[in-house]
Design an enzyme around this catalytic site. Structure first.
Site, PDB file in Angstrom:
ATOM      1  CE  LYS A  52      30.970  40.654  38.121  1.00  0.00           C
ATOM      2  NZ  LYS A  52      30.344  39.343  38.208  1.00  0.00           N
ATOM      3  CD  GLN A  96      30.869  36.325  40.382  1.00  0.00           C
ATOM      4  OE1 GLN A  96      30.608  37.524  40.342  1.00  0.00           O
ATOM      5  NE2 GLN A  96      31.272  35.644  39.315  1.00  0.00           N
ATOM      6  CG  ASP A 119      24.976  38.805  36.195  1.00  0.00           C
ATOM      7  OD1 ASP A 119      25.814  39.473  35.552  1.00  0.00           O
ATOM      8  OD2 ASP A 119      25.246  38.192  37.240  1.00  0.00           O
TER       9      ASP A 119
END
Ligand code: NAD
Length: 293
Positions: A52, A96, A119
């Site tokens: 990322k 994460q 997200d």
């Protein structure tokens, strides 16, 4: 049979984002900024976060990484999120997953400012998605929509079968495919671990999305001739002959299923790359919503 190559589709998304970032910089504005929090040092999570960060660089975005120890107290993680929530120079925040067992993922997801939730996991953003309102689409389903768009896969009126009902992949995917949007308007069947006659249901799919996390679960006898197959699964399967000691396997037995399909995503090199493209697009959207005025 068309290979839905994530490298090609993601490159096109990133090229567009890079030109947008260049224009911002030329206008004297800052670049979008994605901040990631990584707890512990799980190998797969390390790889995802590194990828990322690298992709942020490729699109001219700023990125920052907050690393916390595996044993970090939940309160410390929540405080780190709050700091990023309050930082006007941060557009998108991602934590994460998975997190260590002693930390509540739900609490963490709900702690992220929904306006920075790139997200797309926050309940208020999921609520908007269900109602068809503008929001951050969870990165993996968003990436799949971008993939379908890039390769001009027609979805209207098709029967889509989604295997897996997780909050981050299967369920939002099923909602999006059934929504009145360009890559939607399907009739959707959502299957899960309690579904009876899974094989018969899959055989009815014009579009089959496998997101269950069981390597090579989908076999050719479950797939209709000419179907579009989207393989979301990513599992590290031990293999002493592989350089890293493991190989990445999807949820579909690619070599046997591919000949039956009109189009199929490979693993690796398919949906995983598109997830990052979705995340980057969400970060640009957060920037436009919050800072670009
Ligand atoms: P999860 O474990 O949260 O959910 C799995 C779902 O599959 C559950 O809803 C369960 O009911 C269903 N399921 C399990 N066994 C089943 C069976 N035998 N028949 C039917 N349904 C069954 O998983 P997740 O987080 O949604 O992830 C799924 C897979 O996708 C994993 O391999 C994960 O690593 C991968 N993933 C990939 C990306 C990407 O970017 N490509 C992103 C997220 C997750």
């Amino acid at each position: 049979m068309l290979v839905l190559d994530g490298k090609i589709a993601a490159a096109s998304v990133k090229e567009d984002l890079l030109s947008q970032t260049d224009a911002l910089l030329k206008a004297g504005k800052p670049a979008p900024h994605l901040a990631a929090i990584l707890v512990g040092n799980n190998g797969a999570s390390e790889t995802y976060v590194a990828s990322k960060v690298k992709n942020c660089e490729e699109t001219g975005f700023q990125s920052s990484l907050v690393r916390l120890d595996e044993n970090v107290e939940e309160a410390v993680l929540l405080a780190a999120i709050e700091k990023l929530n309050n930082d006007p120079g941060v557009d998108g925040i991602l934590v994460q997953l998975p997190l260590p067992k002693h930390i509540s993922e739900q609490k963490v997801i709900e702690a992220i400012n929904p306006a920075k939730d790139v997200d797309g996991f926050h309940p208020s953003n999921i609520g908007k998605l269900v109602q068809g309102l503008p929001t951050f689409i969870p990165a993996t389903p968003y990436g799949i929509l971008l993939m379908l768009e890039h390769f001009k896969i027609d979805t209207k009126g098709k029967h889509a079968v989604v295997i897996g009902r997780s909050n981050i992949v299967g369920r939002p995917m099923s909602i999006l495919l059934s929504s009145n949007i360009a890559q939607g308007n399907c009739t959707v069947t959502l299957c899960h671990s309690h579904t009876h006659n899974l094989k018969e249901i899959c055989l009815q799919a014009d579009i089959l999305v496998a997101a269950l996390g069981k390597p090579e679960f989908v076999l050719p006898e479950m797939v209709k001739e000419g179907a579009v197959v989207v393989d979301v699964g990513i599992t590290r399967v031990t293999d002493p002959t592989a350089k890293k000691g493991f190989r990445i396997k999807g949820d579909v037995q690619y070599h046997s299923v591919a000949p039956k399909c009109s189009a199929i995503t490979p693993v690796p090199g398919g949906v995983g790359l598109m997830t990052i493209a979705g995340l980057l697009k969400n970060t640009m959207l957060a920037y436009r919503n919050n800072r670009d005025n």
